[in-house]
Design an enzyme around this catalytic site. Structure first.
Site, PDB file in Angstrom:
ATOM      1  N   SER A   8     -15.043 -17.913  -8.020  1.00 21.11           N
ATOM      2  CA  SER A   8     -15.009 -16.497  -8.117  1.00 21.11           C
ATOM      3  C   SER A   8     -14.238 -16.231  -7.200  1.00 21.11           C
ATOM      4  O   SER A   8     -13.889 -17.161  -5.760  1.00 21.11           O
ATOM      5  CB  SER A   8     -16.524 -15.888  -7.270  1.00 21.11           C
ATOM      6  OG  SER A   8     -16.979 -17.078  -6.150  1.00 21.11           O
ATOM      7  N   GLU A  10     -12.349 -13.807  -3.210  1.00 21.42           N
ATOM      8  CA  GLU A  10     -12.411 -12.828  -2.266  1.00 21.42           C
ATOM      9  C   GLU A  10     -11.164 -12.445  -2.468  1.00 21.42           C
ATOM     10  O   GLU A  10      -9.965 -13.252  -1.570  1.00 21.42           O
ATOM     11  CB  GLU A  10     -13.506 -13.372  -1.547  1.00 21.42           C
ATOM     12  CG  GLU A  10     -14.240 -12.880  -0.289  1.00 21.42           C
ATOM     13  CD  GLU A  10     -15.032 -13.048   0.542  1.00 21.42           C
ATOM     14  OE1 GLU A  10     -16.158 -13.726   0.460  1.00 21.42           O
ATOM     15  OE2 GLU A  10     -14.383 -12.680   2.279  1.00 21.42           O
ATOM     16  N   ASP A 102     -20.997  -7.506  11.188  1.00 17.37           N
ATOM     17  CA  ASP A 102     -20.992  -7.636  12.654  1.00 17.37           C
ATOM     18  C   ASP A 102     -20.449  -6.196  12.705  1.00 17.37           C
ATOM     19  O   ASP A 102     -20.224  -5.297  12.514  1.00 17.37           O
ATOM     20  CB  ASP A 102     -20.319  -8.656  12.689  1.00 17.37           C
ATOM     21  CG  ASP A 102     -20.140  -9.841  12.680  1.00 17.37           C
ATOM     22  OD1 ASP A 102     -21.433 -10.453  13.308  1.00 17.37           O
ATOM     23  OD2 ASP A 102     -19.502 -10.756  12.250  1.00 17.37           O
ATOM     24  N   PHE A 210     -10.241 -18.115  14.288  1.00 17.65           N
ATOM     25  CA  PHE A 210     -11.560 -16.995  13.366  1.00 17.65           C
ATOM     26  C   PHE A 210     -12.395 -18.507  13.066  1.00 17.65           C
ATOM     27  O   PHE A 210     -13.905 -18.105  13.739  1.00 17.65           O
ATOM     28  CB  PHE A 210     -11.455 -16.983  11.837  1.00 17.65           C
ATOM     29  CG  PHE A 210     -11.983 -16.350  11.477  1.00 17.65           C
ATOM     30  CD1 PHE A 210     -12.578 -14.876  11.816  1.00 17.65           C
ATOM     31  CD2 PHE A 210     -12.328 -16.512  10.015  1.00 17.65           C
ATOM     32  CE1 PHE A 210     -13.053 -14.084  10.893  1.00 17.65           C
ATOM     33  CE2 PHE A 210     -12.695 -15.772   8.944  1.00 17.65           C
ATOM     34  CZ  PHE A 210     -13.515 -14.928   9.627  1.00 17.65           C
ATOM     35  N   HIS A 260     -16.620 -20.596  -4.804  1.00 17.42           N
ATOM     36  CA  HIS A 260     -16.098 -19.237  -4.018  1.00 17.42           C
ATOM     37  C   HIS A 260     -15.283 -19.371  -3.003  1.00 17.42           C
ATOM     38  O   HIS A 260     -14.680 -19.891  -2.066  1.00 17.42           O
ATOM     39  CB  HIS A 260     -16.883 -18.228  -3.252  1.00 17.42           C
ATOM     40  CG  HIS A 260     -16.727 -17.449  -3.327  1.00 17.42           C
ATOM     41  ND1 HIS A 260     -17.377 -15.416  -3.885  1.00 17.42           N
ATOM     42  CD2 HIS A 260     -16.242 -17.062  -1.548  1.00 17.42           C
ATOM     43  CE1 HIS A 260     -16.556 -14.577  -3.109  1.00 17.42           C
ATOM     44  NE2 HIS A 260     -16.221 -15.094  -2.006  1.00 17.42           N
TER      45      HIS A 260
HETATM   46  P1  FAD Z   1     -28.501 -12.059   8.253  1.00 19.18           P
HETATM   47  O1  FAD Z   1     -28.247 -12.898   7.214  1.00 19.18           O
HETATM   48  O2  FAD Z   1     -28.776 -10.536   9.332  1.00 19.18           O
HETATM   49  O3  FAD Z   1     -28.373 -12.927  10.308  1.00 19.18           O
HETATM   50  C1  FAD Z   1     -27.922 -12.803  10.897  1.00 19.18           C
HETATM   51  C2  FAD Z   1     -28.096 -13.427  12.392  1.00 19.18           C
HETATM   52  O4  FAD Z   1     -29.586 -13.268  12.104  1.00 19.18           O
HETATM   53  C3  FAD Z   1     -28.404 -14.884  11.437  1.00 19.18           C
HETATM   54  O5  FAD Z   1     -28.260 -15.601  13.334  1.00 19.18           O
HETATM   55  C4  FAD Z   1     -30.060 -15.575  11.119  1.00 19.18           C
HETATM   56  O6  FAD Z   1     -30.312 -16.109  11.225  1.00 19.18           O
HETATM   57  C5  FAD Z   1     -30.586 -13.750  12.091  1.00 19.18           C
HETATM   58  N1  FAD Z   1     -31.947 -13.191  11.118  1.00 19.18           N
HETATM   59  C6  FAD Z   1     -31.851 -12.850   9.715  1.00 19.18           C
HETATM   60  N2  FAD Z   1     -32.165 -12.339   9.160  1.00 19.18           N
HETATM   61  C7  FAD Z   1     -32.880 -11.959  10.510  1.00 19.18           C
HETATM   62  C8  FAD Z   1     -34.476 -11.368  10.946  1.00 19.18           C
HETATM   63  N3  FAD Z   1     -35.219 -10.297   9.840  1.00 19.18           N
HETATM   64  N4  FAD Z   1     -35.104 -11.113  12.035  1.00 19.18           N
HETATM   65  C9  FAD Z   1     -34.296 -11.664  13.076  1.00 19.18           C
HETATM   66  N5  FAD Z   1     -33.931 -12.388  13.033  1.00 19.18           N
HETATM   67  C10 FAD Z   1     -32.826 -12.972  11.691  1.00 19.18           C
HETATM   68  N6  FAD Z   1     -18.524  -9.828   7.643  1.00 19.18           N
HETATM   69  C11 FAD Z   1     -18.122  -8.599   7.589  1.00 19.18           C
HETATM   70  O7  FAD Z   1     -18.173  -7.883   8.192  1.00 19.18           O
HETATM   71  N7  FAD Z   1     -17.259  -8.107   6.254  1.00 19.18           N
HETATM   72  C12 FAD Z   1     -17.463  -8.864   4.914  1.00 19.18           C
HETATM   73  O8  FAD Z   1     -16.654  -8.534   4.205  1.00 19.18           O
HETATM   74  C13 FAD Z   1     -18.062  -9.781   4.872  1.00 19.18           C
HETATM   75  N8  FAD Z   1     -18.263 -10.709   3.565  1.00 19.18           N
HETATM   76  C14 FAD Z   1     -19.127 -12.158   4.041  1.00 19.18           C
HETATM   77  C15 FAD Z   1     -18.918 -13.011   3.047  1.00 19.18           C
HETATM   78  C16 FAD Z   1     -19.914 -14.595   3.228  1.00 19.18           C
HETATM   79  C17 FAD Z   1     -19.818 -15.278   1.732  1.00 19.18           C
HETATM   80  C18 FAD Z   1     -19.878 -15.021   4.112  1.00 19.18           C
HETATM   81  C19 FAD Z   1     -20.385 -16.540   4.800  1.00 19.18           C
HETATM   82  C20 FAD Z   1     -19.688 -13.749   5.875  1.00 19.18           C
HETATM   83  C21 FAD Z   1     -19.493 -12.417   5.571  1.00 19.18           C
HETATM   84  N9  FAD Z   1     -19.183 -11.708   6.411  1.00 19.18           N
HETATM   85  C22 FAD Z   1     -18.620 -10.789   6.675  1.00 19.18           C
HETATM   86  C23 FAD Z   1     -19.321 -12.124   7.664  1.00 19.18           C
HETATM   87  C24 FAD Z   1     -21.107 -11.786   8.389  1.00 19.18           C
HETATM   88  O9  FAD Z   1     -20.866 -10.034   8.444  1.00 19.18           O
HETATM   89  C25 FAD Z   1     -21.145 -12.566   9.677  1.00 19.18           C
HETATM   90  O10 FAD Z   1     -20.946 -13.053   9.619  1.00 19.18           O
HETATM   91  C26 FAD Z   1     -23.150 -11.816  10.203  1.00 19.18           C
HETATM   92  O11 FAD Z   1     -22.854 -11.768  11.879  1.00 19.18           O
HETATM   93  C27 FAD Z   1     -23.621 -12.069   9.678  1.00 19.18           C
HETATM   94  O12 FAD Z   1     -24.302 -11.523   8.346  1.00 19.18           O
HETATM   95  P2  FAD Z   1     -25.119 -12.126   7.396  1.00 19.18           P
HETATM   96  O13 FAD Z   1     -25.407 -11.345   6.476  1.00 19.18           O
HETATM   97  O14 FAD Z   1     -24.887 -13.169   7.305  1.00 19.18           O
HETATM   98  O15 FAD Z   1     -26.713 -11.738   8.343  1.00 19.18           O
END
Ligand code: FAD
Length: 297
Positions: A8, A10, A102, A210, A260
């Site tokens: 895939s 990105e 973020d 980054f 990916h």
């Molecule tokens: P989560 O899974 O919600 O986790 C965030 C943090 O909180 C982790 O430390 C986790 O341990 C903790 N956590 C998770 N769930 C809970 C809970 N229920 N209670 C307490 N703590 C919890 N960023 C962008 O802005 N735009 C993008 O398009 C983008 N694309 C991405 C694509 C990929 C494949 C990846 C790997 C990252 C991408 N990111 C993007 C970065 C991502 O948004 C950041 O890493 C962000 O800080 C975390 O997102 P997440 O969905 O992993 O968060």
């Protein structure tokens, strides 16, 4: 019908019309030779690229690719997100990458609220049922804010239990971190595929900045070798291609699910790596070759 693919890809949504043209006329046609399963389009922190993300999703869909828009709540409410999901559904989109995201540095509301990805996955399932295939993020070197290694895996599991179909990892250069992570996920009972995310090394200065922010470790030997090539960008580029081709070959040999690629909207590095590892077969693909020539011009 969903298609199988080699990998895939990105992309980020281009900001300018020149960037859009290059993506659609050169980069995407060149990368289409890889037969991607889908192309994903990032979503700026706090929803800051909502319009450009939707425009890129429309354009890449019109070019014949399956598209997976990235999505996060940011500071949006449920109605706004619901509207965006409906918009995607009407466009024929069947995939999403669901993220917490973020907080935006430009967020004028000062609202630092971040809704965890597992809550977003639950919301998508509540509002749209099984319409979308949902991917979530995973971190072989552990998310920088995680309280511990094992809790980060617990939260990955929570996202999958909420209804996500698979995960895509943050990029890594240390292949052992991915293998160990896969073992720990399996031991925790995770059965869904975890696709390795691979970032070609192009602009090393930007990559170092980054990587420090997202918690991806750059091994010392790679950093030192890049320093040797500080005045020789061609050798630095070739070294980066060699390192990432080896990483991909190791992943494929191990039976990892399809890679990916974080393309950074550039065709040439991913095409060269794909050729090195046998994902891009040689042969007669004049349209792709011409697009690749234009994309590096
Ligand atoms: P989560 O899974 O919600 O986790 C965030 C943090 O909180 C982790 O430390 C986790 O341990 C903790 N956590 C998770 N769930 C809970 C809970 N229920 N209670 C307490 N703590 C919890 N960023 C962008 O802005 N735009 C993008 O398009 C983008 N694309 C991405 C694509 C990929 C494949 C990846 C790997 C990252 C991408 N990111 C993007 C970065 C991502 O948004 C950041 O890493 C962000 O800080 C975390 O997102 P997440 O969905 O992993 O968060």
């Amino acid at each position: 019908m969903a298609k199988d693919g080699n990998c895939s890809l990105e992309f980020f949504p281009p900001k300018t019309s020149a960037g859009r043209e290059k993506l659609l006329n050169d980069t995407l046609p060149a990368l289409a030779s890889l037969n991607p399963e889908y192309c994903s389009v990032t979503y700026g922190a706090g929803g800051s690229t909502r319009d450009t993300t939707v425009a890129a999703v429309e354009a890449i869909t019109a070019a014949g690719q399956d598209v997976a828009p990235h999505l996060s709540f940011g500071s949006d409410n449920r109605e706004t997100l619901q509207g965006l999901l409906e918009n995607y559904r009407q466009l024929g989109v069947r995939r999403l990458v669901a993220l917490r995201g973020d907080a935006s540095v430009n967020d004028e509301t000062g609202d630092e609220r971040c809704i965890y990805a597992n809550e977003l996955v639950s919301f998508i399932r509540e509002t749209t049922g099984d319409h979308f295939d949902i991917k979530v993020a995973a971190y072989p070197e552990i998310h920088p804010e995680a309280v511990s290694y094992s809790r980060d895996i617990d939260f990955l599991m929570a996202k999958l239990d909420a209804g996500a179909n698979a995960a895509v990892t943050q990029y890594f250069f240390n292949v052992e971190s991915y293998f160990y992570f896969m073992d720990r996920c399996a031991a925790a009972g995770i059965t869904q595929p975890i696709h390795p995310g691979v970032m070609p090394i192009t602009n090393f200065t930007n990559l170092m900045r980054f990587s420090a922010a997202c918690g991806a470790e750059i091994p010392r030997w790679i950093r030192l070798r890049m320093e040797d090539f500080a005045e020789d960008s061609e050798s630095a580029y070739q070294f980066g291609i060699e390192v990432i081709s080896q990483l991909c070959a190791t992943l494929i040999d191990s039976g990892a699910p399809p890679i990916h690629f974080y393309t950074m909207n550039q065709a040439e590095p991913v095409c060269t790596i794909a050729q090195n590892i046998g994902l891009l077969k040689g042969g007669n693909n004049d349209a792709g070759d011409q697009a690749l020539q234009r994309s590096v011009a």
